[in-house]
Design a protein around this motif. Structure first.
Motif, PDB file in Angstrom:
ATOM      1  N   VAL A 180       7.527   1.169  -9.241  1.00 46.63           N
ATOM      2  CA  VAL A 180       7.052   1.590  -7.927  1.00 46.63           C
ATOM      3  C   VAL A 180       7.903   0.982  -6.816  1.00 46.63           C
ATOM      4  CG1 VAL A 180       5.122   1.493  -6.309  1.00 46.63           C
ATOM      5  CG2 VAL A 180       4.714   1.993  -8.710  1.00 46.63           C
ATOM      6  N   SER A 222       6.861   4.484   1.762  1.00 47.23           N
ATOM      7  CA  SER A 222       5.500   4.217   1.281  1.00 47.23           C
ATOM      8  C   SER A 222       4.537   5.376   1.529  1.00 47.23           C
ATOM      9  CB  SER A 222       4.953   2.941   1.937  1.00 47.23           C
ATOM     10  OG  SER A 222       4.939   3.088   3.346  1.00 47.23           O
ATOM     11  N   PHE A 254       3.992  -2.668 -10.884  1.00 43.83           N
ATOM     12  CA  PHE A 254       3.452  -1.346 -11.220  1.00 43.83           C
ATOM     13  C   PHE A 254       4.594  -0.353 -11.486  1.00 43.83           C
ATOM     14  CE2 PHE A 254      -1.139  -0.910  -9.475  1.00 43.83           C
ATOM     15  CZ  PHE A 254      -1.512  -2.027 -10.207  1.00 43.83           C
ATOM     16  N   LYS A 313       0.830  -1.205   0.000  1.00 46.06           N
ATOM     17  CA  LYS A 313       0.000   0.000   0.000  1.00 46.06           C
ATOM     18  C   LYS A 313       0.866   1.258   0.000  1.00 46.06           C
ATOM     19  CE  LYS A 313      -4.039  -1.826   2.482  1.00 46.06           C
ATOM     20  NZ  LYS A 313      -4.926  -1.617   3.655  1.00 46.06           N
ATOM     21  N   LEU A 344      -3.595   3.626  -1.700  1.00 44.19           N
ATOM     22  CA  LEU A 344      -3.651   2.892  -2.960  1.00 44.19           C
ATOM     23  C   LEU A 344      -2.860   1.591  -2.842  1.00 44.19           C
ATOM     24  CD1 LEU A 344      -4.697   3.185  -5.927  1.00 44.19           C
ATOM     25  CD2 LEU A 344      -2.425   4.060  -6.494  1.00 44.19           C
ATOM     26  N   GLU A 345      -3.483   0.496  -3.209  1.00 48.62           N
ATOM     27  CA  GLU A 345      -2.781  -0.774  -3.253  1.00 48.62           C
ATOM     28  C   GLU A 345      -2.073  -0.902  -4.609  1.00 48.62           C
ATOM     29  OE1 GLU A 345      -5.343  -4.028  -2.408  1.00 48.62           O
ATOM     30  OE2 GLU A 345      -6.006  -3.220  -0.459  1.00 48.62           O
ATOM     31  N   TYR A 346      -0.917  -1.529  -4.603  1.00 43.91           N
ATOM     32  CA  TYR A 346      -0.179  -1.674  -5.857  1.00 43.91           C
ATOM     33  C   TYR A 346       0.473  -3.055  -5.949  1.00 43.91           C
ATOM     34  CZ  TYR A 346       4.063  -0.875  -3.063  1.00 43.91           C
ATOM     35  OH  TYR A 346       5.067  -0.977  -2.139  1.00 43.91           O
ATOM     36  N   ARG A 347       0.698  -3.473  -7.186  1.00 45.84           N
ATOM     37  CA  ARG A 347       1.421  -4.709  -7.440  1.00 45.84           C
ATOM     38  C   ARG A 347       2.901  -4.401  -7.641  1.00 45.84           C
ATOM     39  NH1 ARG A 347      -2.502  -5.752 -11.629  1.00 45.84           N
ATOM     40  NH2 ARG A 347      -0.733  -5.604 -13.077  1.00 45.84           N
ATOM     41  N   ASN A 381       1.108   3.726 -13.634  1.00 44.99           N
ATOM     42  CA  ASN A 381       0.004   2.926 -13.107  1.00 44.99           C
ATOM     43  C   ASN A 381      -0.599   3.578 -11.864  1.00 44.99           C
ATOM     44  OD1 ASN A 381       1.980   0.051 -13.915  1.00 44.99           O
ATOM     45  ND2 ASN A 381       0.199   0.786 -15.047  1.00 44.99           N
ATOM     46  N   ILE A 382       0.258   4.110 -11.009  1.00 41.52           N
ATOM     47  CA  ILE A 382      -0.211   4.781  -9.787  1.00 41.52           C
ATOM     48  C   ILE A 382      -1.052   5.999 -10.142  1.00 41.52           C
ATOM     49  CG2 ILE A 382       0.496   6.014  -7.711  1.00 41.52           C
ATOM     50  CD1 ILE A 382       0.960   2.980  -7.613  1.00 41.52           C
TER      51      ILE A 382
END
Length: 508
Positions: free
Chosen positions: A69, A78, A34, A5, A28-31, A38-39
């Motif tokens: 990311v 973060s 990313f 996150k 925001l959750e991210y892979r 994408n963010i």
């Protein structure tokens, strides 16, 4: 499976509707695969707009790449504050009004009649570079503009006089530049190098076509500060630490050298004092590169002749010496030429000469039992104007050892000491800005890794406060060796050098 996150605080502004900007928080959750795009695409913000080419700031640092990311989190953590590359020219969220920014240069383009429209449009590619710099000078011409002029110089060498005059202004021109390598992600010194070349053009008479050039006079002033006065061979100096003292006249370096000597002796290290030559300071590299190399080679050779280890107790002088040494050691021909100059002092430079940096030794080499004297105290460490990769240290690791809270900020990498020779009011005011930004965070004292930082935060603290139009605050500044001595329980002010501070230390 763990969830990644980001906690975001995003700049929001609409020039057509809003009186002032706001910041909107979101999670925001991210892979792991990313990128920054994408963010930006997934931000849960209504009618949010940004530059698709990526041009923004994260936690005050400029980002122009669609970086991964994971790499960004590794660098910024973060929790991000996302802002446009320039809040001054923002018109819709992260978008800026480049046309308004370009209006600042109307007079330049109006008089540069030799430029084609295509060449004028080329400035669009440079404009965002203007906004990397942390400077607070509202009329500063901008690093992007300087790089654009450098580009024009390569196309119009016959217009060199006119082009250089356009960036030579005393108050707002290229000589007011401060390093931006720490204010761009990923860290990059290419802009610094390009602008250093422009500064060299202005300060070296042989390269500058401007008659009566103000900056050539600066070169002569710097040259007048070099004084070579070798000592007779010192008895019993073998493997002792020779404390570097080659500073300009009037610089208050004694507190640093006193503390450094005391600290080394407490760690069973012998110290000696020699009269080293002024190292050229920040401007030595540009004004007369050969004289700069001679001075630094002289200092290294002087210590070497006496079988001593040349020790630099702060960042600025250490980086200058390293810079000179790297140039010398790349060329046997250069060493031979410099040694011809050193013959008159009965000195010889050798690439095997050893240099040491005390701040690094304090953190990596000394094994000291510290007391808890700093428990409950906090500070901010400020870098110098000549910070180099080899001088970078993990000062937070040292603070942990002495139970001192080190606060991390964006402005601690700023330094305006070198501008004293260029634009004193700007140097004083901008130094006061970063000093009071630290003080306003509630710290107990400031920590400096450089002589320049000490000069601005102690020697010139009252004067800079007046320029900044702020009531003087007594919060003191300490060098790292002084902090180490206090952490060891030393209370004798004279052994720490604190009795020579203008802004007295009162918390002991």
């Amino acid at each position: 499976m763990s969830i990644n996150k980001l906690e975001l605080n995003v700049f929001r502004f609409d020039a057509d509707k809003d009186y002032g900007a706001t910041y909107e928080k979101c999670t925001l959750e991210y892979r792991k695969d990313f990128t920054l795009k994408n963010i930006l695409e997934l931000l849960p913000l209504r009618n949010f707009q940004y530059d698709k080419n990526i041009s923004l700031k994260i936690n005050g640092i400029s980002v122009f790449d669609d970086a991964n990311v994971i790499d960004l989190v590794r660098h910024f953590g973060s929790e991000w504050v996302i802002e446009p590359i320039s809040t001054k020219y923002a018109y819709k969220d992260l978008l800026i009004d480049k046309k308004s920014a370009m209006n600042f240069y109307h007079n330049f383009f109006a008089t540069a009649t030799f430029l084609t429209q295509s060449e004028k449009n080329e400035f669009n590619k440079f404009i965002n570079i203007n906004f990397i710099s942390p400077q607070k000078n509202p009329d500063y011409f901008g690093d992007g503009f300087f790089l654009y002029v450098k580009w024009l110089l390569s196309r119009y060498p016959n217009e060199a006089k006119r082009l250089l005059e356009s960036i030579a202004d005393i108050k707002n021109g290229v000589m007011n530049f401060v390093s931006v390598k720490d204010f761009i992600y990923p860290k990059n010194d290419q802009i610094d190098k390009e602008i250093f070349e422009l500064q060299a053009m202005l300060t070296q008479i042989s390269r500058c076509p401007i008659s009566g050039n103000t900056w050539a006079k600066l070169g002569k002033e710097i040259e007048s500060r070099y004084i070579f006065s070798p000592l007779d061979k010192i008895q019993d100096a073998s493997r002792a630490y020779a404390l570097f003292d080659g500073y300009a006249k009037g610089v208050n370096f004694e507190p640093l050298l006193i503390a450094s000597s005391t600290l080394l002796e407490k760690n069973n290290k012998k110290t000696i004092r020699m009269k080293f030559c002024y190292d050229g300071g920040y401007w030595g590299r540009f004004c007369d590169p050969r004289k700069f190399l001679i001075a630094n080679a002289y200092n290294m050779a002087l210590a070497h002749k006496n079988n001593a280890i040349l020790l630099f107790c702060e960042e600025d002088a250490y980086c200058n010496a390293l810079y000179a040494k790297n140039i010398l050691d790349k060329s046997a021909q250069t060493i031979q030429s410099i040694n011809e100059e050193l013959k008159k002092y009965d000195l010889v430079y050798d690439c095997g000469i050893e240099l040491k940096y005390l701040n690094k030794m304090i953190i990596d080499a000394f094994h000291i039992n510290f007391s808890k004297v700093f428990c409950g105290f906090s500070t901010i460490s400020y870098s110098g104007s000549l910070c180099c990769d080899e001088s970078e240290i993990c000062v937070e690791r040292f603070f942990d050892k002495i139970s001192l809270k080190g606060i991390q900020t964006i402005f601690q990498k700023e330094c305006y000491y070198h501008l004293l020779d260029i634009n004193e009011p700007s140097s004083l005011e901008q130094s006061a800005v970063i000093r009071y930004e630290g003080i306003d965070l509630g710290i107990d004292f400031l920590c400096t890794l450089s002589m320049g930082g000490f000069e601005m935060f102690d020697t010139h603290a009252k004067k800079s406060s007046r320029v900044y139009k702020r009531d003087f605050d007594i919060t003191p500044v300490l060098f790292l060796p002084q902090i180490a001595l206090l952490g060891m329980g030393e209370k004798d002010l004279k052994k720490i050098g604190l009795h020579l501070h203008k802004n007295k230390v009162s918390f002991i």
